[in-house]
Design a protein around this motif. Sequence first.
Motif, PDB file in Angstrom:
ATOM      1  N   ALA A 130      25.444  15.676 -77.545  1.00 20.56           N
ATOM      2  CA  ALA A 130      24.393  16.638 -77.198  1.00 20.56           C
ATOM      3  C   ALA A 130      24.140  16.636 -75.696  1.00 20.56           C
ATOM      4  O   ALA A 130      23.994  17.698 -75.075  1.00 20.56           O
ATOM      5  CB  ALA A 130      23.115  16.307 -77.951  1.00 20.56           C
ATOM      6  N   ILE A 131      24.107  15.430 -75.096  1.00 20.42           N
ATOM      7  CA  ILE A 131      23.876  15.328 -73.647  1.00 20.42           C
ATOM      8  C   ILE A 131      25.032  15.952 -72.876  1.00 20.42           C
ATOM      9  O   ILE A 131      24.844  16.654 -71.883  1.00 20.42           O
ATOM     10  CB  ILE A 131      23.676  13.847 -73.250  1.00 20.42           C
ATOM     11  CG1 ILE A 131      22.355  13.323 -73.833  1.00 20.42           C
ATOM     12  CG2 ILE A 131      23.696  13.689 -71.739  1.00 20.42           C
ATOM     13  CD1 ILE A 131      22.165  11.831 -73.700  1.00 20.42           C
ATOM     14  N   GLN A 132      26.258  15.732 -73.369  1.00 20.03           N
ATOM     15  CA  GLN A 132      27.429  16.301 -72.716  1.00 20.03           C
ATOM     16  C   GLN A 132      27.396  17.827 -72.739  1.00 20.03           C
ATOM     17  O   GLN A 132      27.694  18.495 -71.742  1.00 20.03           O
ATOM     18  CB  GLN A 132      28.693  15.804 -73.412  1.00 20.03           C
ATOM     19  CG  GLN A 132      29.981  16.413 -72.861  1.00 20.03           C
ATOM     20  CD  GLN A 132      31.189  16.089 -73.730  1.00 20.03           C
ATOM     21  OE1 GLN A 132      31.112  15.262 -74.630  1.00 20.03           O
ATOM     22  NE2 GLN A 132      32.294  16.749 -73.466  1.00 20.03           N
ATOM     23  N   LEU A 133      27.001  18.406 -73.885  1.00 19.57           N
ATOM     24  CA  LEU A 133      26.962  19.865 -74.015  1.00 19.57           C
ATOM     25  C   LEU A 133      25.819  20.484 -73.227  1.00 19.57           C
ATOM     26  O   LEU A 133      25.836  21.686 -72.961  1.00 19.57           O
ATOM     27  CB  LEU A 133      26.844  20.258 -75.489  1.00 19.57           C
ATOM     28  CG  LEU A 133      28.079  19.979 -76.355  1.00 19.57           C
ATOM     29  CD1 LEU A 133      27.776  20.254 -77.817  1.00 19.57           C
ATOM     30  CD2 LEU A 133      29.262  20.822 -75.886  1.00 19.57           C
ATOM     31  N   TYR A 191      17.456  11.876 -73.771  1.00 20.89           N
ATOM     32  CA  TYR A 191      17.550  10.520 -73.247  1.00 20.89           C
ATOM     33  C   TYR A 191      16.447   9.643 -73.821  1.00 20.89           C
ATOM     34  O   TYR A 191      16.664   8.445 -74.084  1.00 20.89           O
ATOM     35  CB  TYR A 191      17.474  10.538 -71.721  1.00 20.89           C
ATOM     36  CG  TYR A 191      18.771  10.935 -71.056  1.00 20.89           C
ATOM     37  CD1 TYR A 191      19.827  10.041 -70.963  1.00 20.89           C
ATOM     38  CD2 TYR A 191      18.947  12.210 -70.531  1.00 20.89           C
ATOM     39  CE1 TYR A 191      21.020  10.409 -70.347  1.00 20.89           C
ATOM     40  CE2 TYR A 191      20.130  12.579 -69.929  1.00 20.89           C
ATOM     41  CZ  TYR A 191      21.166  11.669 -69.853  1.00 20.89           C
ATOM     42  OH  TYR A 191      22.353  12.029 -69.252  1.00 20.89           O
ATOM     43  N   ALA A 192      15.269  10.204 -74.010  1.00 18.93           N
ATOM     44  CA  ALA A 192      14.167   9.422 -74.577  1.00 18.93           C
ATOM     45  C   ALA A 192      14.507   8.938 -75.984  1.00 18.93           C
ATOM     46  O   ALA A 192      14.314   7.763 -76.323  1.00 18.93           O
ATOM     47  CB  ALA A 192      12.899  10.257 -74.596  1.00 18.93           C
ATOM     48  N   TYR A 249      15.821   5.206 -70.953  1.00 14.54           N
ATOM     49  CA  TYR A 249      14.420   5.487 -70.648  1.00 14.54           C
ATOM     50  C   TYR A 249      14.242   5.893 -69.191  1.00 14.54           C
ATOM     51  O   TYR A 249      13.482   6.822 -68.871  1.00 14.54           O
ATOM     52  CB  TYR A 249      13.558   4.263 -70.953  1.00 14.54           C
ATOM     53  CG  TYR A 249      13.329   3.994 -72.428  1.00 14.54           C
ATOM     54  CD1 TYR A 249      13.156   5.028 -73.325  1.00 14.54           C
ATOM     55  CD2 TYR A 249      13.245   2.677 -72.905  1.00 14.54           C
ATOM     56  CE1 TYR A 249      12.926   4.791 -74.665  1.00 14.54           C
ATOM     57  CE2 TYR A 249      13.012   2.414 -74.253  1.00 14.54           C
ATOM     58  CZ  TYR A 249      12.862   3.478 -75.133  1.00 14.54           C
ATOM     59  OH  TYR A 249      12.632   3.232 -76.454  1.00 14.54           O
ATOM     60  N   MET A 250      14.938   5.195 -68.291  1.00 12.37           N
ATOM     61  CA  MET A 250      14.809   5.508 -66.869  1.00 12.37           C
ATOM     62  C   MET A 250      15.323   6.924 -66.560  1.00 12.37           C
ATOM     63  O   MET A 250      14.736   7.646 -65.748  1.00 12.37           O
ATOM     64  CB  MET A 250      15.588   4.476 -66.041  1.00 12.37           C
ATOM     65  CG  MET A 250      14.973   3.080 -66.076  1.00 12.37           C
ATOM     66  SD  MET A 250      13.292   3.038 -65.401  1.00 12.37           S
ATOM     67  CE  MET A 250      13.609   3.442 -63.687  1.00 12.37           C
ATOM     68  N   LYS A 251      16.410   7.292 -67.227  1.00  5.44           N
ATOM     69  CA  LYS A 251      16.936   8.633 -67.021  1.00  5.44           C
ATOM     70  C   LYS A 251      15.953   9.688 -67.542  1.00  5.44           C
ATOM     71  O   LYS A 251      15.762  10.743 -66.916  1.00  5.44           O
ATOM     72  CB  LYS A 251      18.286   8.779 -67.748  1.00  5.44           C
ATOM     73  CG  LYS A 251      18.974  10.104 -67.518  1.00  5.44           C
ATOM     74  CD  LYS A 251      19.374  10.297 -66.063  1.00  5.44           C
ATOM     75  CE  LYS A 251      20.151  11.588 -65.869  1.00  5.44           C
ATOM     76  NZ  LYS A 251      20.533  11.803 -64.448  1.00  5.44           N
ATOM     77  N   ALA A 252      15.326   9.386 -68.672  1.00  6.28           N
ATOM     78  CA  ALA A 252      14.335  10.314 -69.229  1.00  6.28           C
ATOM     79  C   ALA A 252      13.164  10.473 -68.283  1.00  6.28           C
ATOM     80  O   ALA A 252      12.664  11.592 -68.065  1.00  6.28           O
ATOM     81  CB  ALA A 252      13.869   9.828 -70.590  1.00  6.28           C
ATOM     82  N   LEU A 253      12.696   9.365 -67.676  1.00 10.13           N
ATOM     83  CA  LEU A 253      11.578   9.435 -66.734  1.00 10.13           C
ATOM     84  C   LEU A 253      11.969  10.139 -65.432  1.00 10.13           C
ATOM     85  O   LEU A 253      11.140  10.783 -64.787  1.00 10.13           O
ATOM     86  CB  LEU A 253      11.058   8.029 -66.435  1.00 10.13           C
ATOM     87  CG  LEU A 253      10.270   7.358 -67.569  1.00 10.13           C
ATOM     88  CD1 LEU A 253       9.956   5.919 -67.212  1.00 10.13           C
ATOM     89  CD2 LEU A 253       8.988   8.130 -67.850  1.00 10.13           C
ATOM     90  N   GLU A 254      13.237  10.000 -65.064  1.00  9.64           N
ATOM     91  CA  GLU A 254      13.718  10.702 -63.874  1.00  9.64           C
ATOM     92  C   GLU A 254      13.634  12.212 -64.074  1.00  9.64           C
ATOM     93  O   GLU A 254      13.304  12.962 -63.148  1.00  9.64           O
ATOM     94  CB  GLU A 254      15.165  10.286 -63.599  1.00  9.64           C
ATOM     95  CG  GLU A 254      15.785  10.966 -62.391  1.00  9.64           C
ATOM     96  CD  GLU A 254      17.238  10.570 -62.199  1.00  9.64           C
ATOM     97  OE1 GLU A 254      17.997  11.390 -61.648  1.00  9.64           O
ATOM     98  OE2 GLU A 254      17.621   9.457 -62.619  1.00  9.64           O
ATOM     99  N   LEU A 255      13.917  12.637 -65.312  1.00  8.51           N
ATOM    100  CA  LEU A 255      13.875  14.064 -65.623  1.00  8.51           C
ATOM    101  C   LEU A 255      12.464  14.541 -65.906  1.00  8.51           C
ATOM    102  O   LEU A 255      12.125  15.688 -65.628  1.00  8.51           O
ATOM    103  CB  LEU A 255      14.773  14.360 -66.829  1.00  8.51           C
ATOM    104  CG  LEU A 255      16.270  14.117 -66.620  1.00  8.51           C
ATOM    105  CD1 LEU A 255      17.018  14.193 -67.944  1.00  8.51           C
ATOM    106  CD2 LEU A 255      16.841  15.144 -65.640  1.00  8.51           C
ATOM    107  N   ASP A 256      11.626  13.660 -66.480  1.00  8.74           N
ATOM    108  CA  ASP A 256      10.249  14.025 -66.818  1.00  8.74           C
ATOM    109  C   ASP A 256       9.335  12.830 -66.572  1.00  8.74           C
ATOM    110  O   ASP A 256       9.025  12.058 -67.488  1.00  8.74           O
ATOM    111  CB  ASP A 256      10.173  14.467 -68.284  1.00  8.74           C
ATOM    112  CG  ASP A 256       8.771  14.939 -68.665  1.00  8.74           C
ATOM    113  OD1 ASP A 256       7.927  15.138 -67.751  1.00  8.74           O
ATOM    114  OD2 ASP A 256       8.515  15.116 -69.874  1.00  8.74           O
TER     115      ASP A 256
END
Length: 778
Positions: A715-718, A728-729, A748-755
């Motif tokens: 899903a992330i790739q698409l 990511y969360a 989690y860090m990637k999710a926080l980077e985005l939101d």
Amino acid sequence: MNRLRQNGHTSSSKLNGYHKSDVPYRKEWDSCLPLPSLFFTPAAGVVFVFAVACFMNSYQGDFVFDDSEAILSNNDLKPETPLSDLFVHDFWGSKLDSKTSHKSYRPLTVLTFRWNYFLSGGPYPMSFHIVNIILHGLVNVLMLAVFSLVLAGYHNDREGRPLFGAPKASLACAILFAIHPIHTESVAGIVGRADLLCALLFILSFLCYVRSCCQDTVSRTHATLHRPETFSLAWFCLSVVFCGLSVLCKEQGITVIGICSAYDIIVICQVDVLRLLRLKKSTENQNQEASPSVTKQNASGDWFKSLCVRHLFLAITGAAILVTRWRVMGSAPPVFQVFDNPHSFVNGTLLRTLNYNYLYALNCWILVNPWWLCFDWSMGSVPTIDSVSDPRVLAVIVLWVVLAFCLYSACVGPIGQQQRQLTMALALLIVPFLPASNLFFRVGFVIAERVLYLSTAGFCILVVMGICKLQQKFTSMNTRYCLFFLVAVFMIRSIQRSNEWKTEMALFTAGAKTCPLNAKVHYNIGKLNSDLGNIEKAISKYRLAISLNPEYDQAMNNLGNLLKDQGKNEEAEQLLRKAVEIRPDFAAAWMNLGIVQAALKKPREAEQSYHEALRHRRKYPDCYYNLGNLYLDMGQHQMALNAWRNATLLKPKHLNAWSNMVILLDNIEKLEQAEMVGKEAVKLFPNDPTPYFNLANVMGKADRYKESEQYFLKAIQLSGNSPVAKMYANLGVLYHRWDKPAEAERAYMKALELDPSSHNVQQNLQMLRRKYSKNAKS
């Protein structure tokens, strides 16, 4: 007619075997016109250049107005649609037996659209426009031959090749036809291809018919009457084929039968119809009706038998086409609403007749004054005449006075060449217009510029004849400036109008200036602004449309939707209720009313509205989807699943319905069913991240971590360059439960980077770090 030669382009005292004095039409028309005397081929080149030059700027245009429905929304253009569907669907891709079909059966036109679609690799407008422009040029080249036949009759040289008669007058008519601004809708609007193809085949049918009657005509002076006693069956059959093909491009093509009949009677056989009606059939009168000399063959009367046989065949052809057409459209006429053509719904025969005649006057006026043009003339553009005291009745009187004068000039006194030319000009003006006249059946428009495409030919002949008559009466007048001025004005207007047809905003804005009372024009401006995100202007235009037409249900529906999105549900409900009161079978309005009622916490009323929508439109996937959402809010989970399943059965690509089914099954712990539905969705949407994300959540909840991880990563790739923080969360939660702290922390860090504002992710990350810290200490 591609072998046409000019009659009279020589310095000799004879013209291809004819004395100049034997060709009165040359002196009568051509000497009055300040144009070069060209052979057919260079004249055709000039006409083609004029035709293309005036409308060439439309090649950069978009799909506008009806193009969207005929091209973008028409599945018949797509390669995966069987070709056979074109012959059971109408012009817009709907089934001909549908109640909503306009019964416009034009499969050959749709076939050319399909070819454009295939060759362009999709719905790209440029190739569609280029084909239209070229077709207009070709129609004008053939129309040059038609003008020659009308103005000079059919003549052969000694080798049997057709002559190009009245070269100056024919060229003048063809140039005026090529550049007339009334053609802009047919050329710049892609759906106008129906008119172009119809005209092209119409002319070919006419030329073949003339050839069938005159192919055996030998060289003769214009003063000699030669009525054909036989005709070529092969050329006649070819004419019939072209007529049938023309009808398959547009219904108007059948009127070529009337033009062929008129030309045969008036020009080829030179019959004086009035004398026949007065039963004066003596040989002397027959000789006087056209010429001083008649061959012995023509005196025998065999020509009359041949004429009757030809007309019998024409009548059979017309009847066969009409019967076939009636059966194809389901033996039922199309159904139009009052706002489509309010003049045909006026009560009383007298008032309805006045309204029809007023529309005829307006059609004539926009031929004379093509600065007053609009893409749509419905909904208040032309208010109905409701009383004989209406001052617009004067326009009707003027129309009939002018027409009576023309008919008088054509019919009274000795019938000569001028009278026959005038009669054919009137026939070309009137006969192709008859299907749009409301005389035989109700049409779905008030005025449509496209239906005047062929009728413009008669108008151009009348204009050129008028200029020549002025020059003859006022010898000191220089008609050169009059003709050049007319050409310049028409060209400027055509170029300007083509620019207006390049974008919908320009087209609709110009329409609002021409027809400010037209509710549909303001509705289209509102719809376009809504699509562009200019919500306030869209609302303003929708309100104006409703004020101009208080029963405009479509505008009420669209305005209700916009108000619903702004949270103004009470006003939206009132508008939508009124829309379904005006049109009880308005399925879309019923569905939108259900959505508003659901938002107003009126579940039972909303459910009833949804069912009304489904009653009027059984195959309505969006309605089933919204009904499922309503059942979800009502806690009726199985009914919600059933509704969403119906939506996917009717529309397999309904992604939201698939997603809702998976999420609901996941929430109510039916994981096996959720997995099955989720895998179905993945097969249908292999390149969409949403089904993979939903299935990943189901797999994670079932403790199938490895499979869940694969679906999350897919899903992330698409998602490409815009991955969703939620993915990511949830991936972090999966790793957290899977006891993979390092991977969980990265997710989690990637999710926080985005939101960065996600409190749930922050809490989960803190919990993970506390747990990881305790484990490290121990």
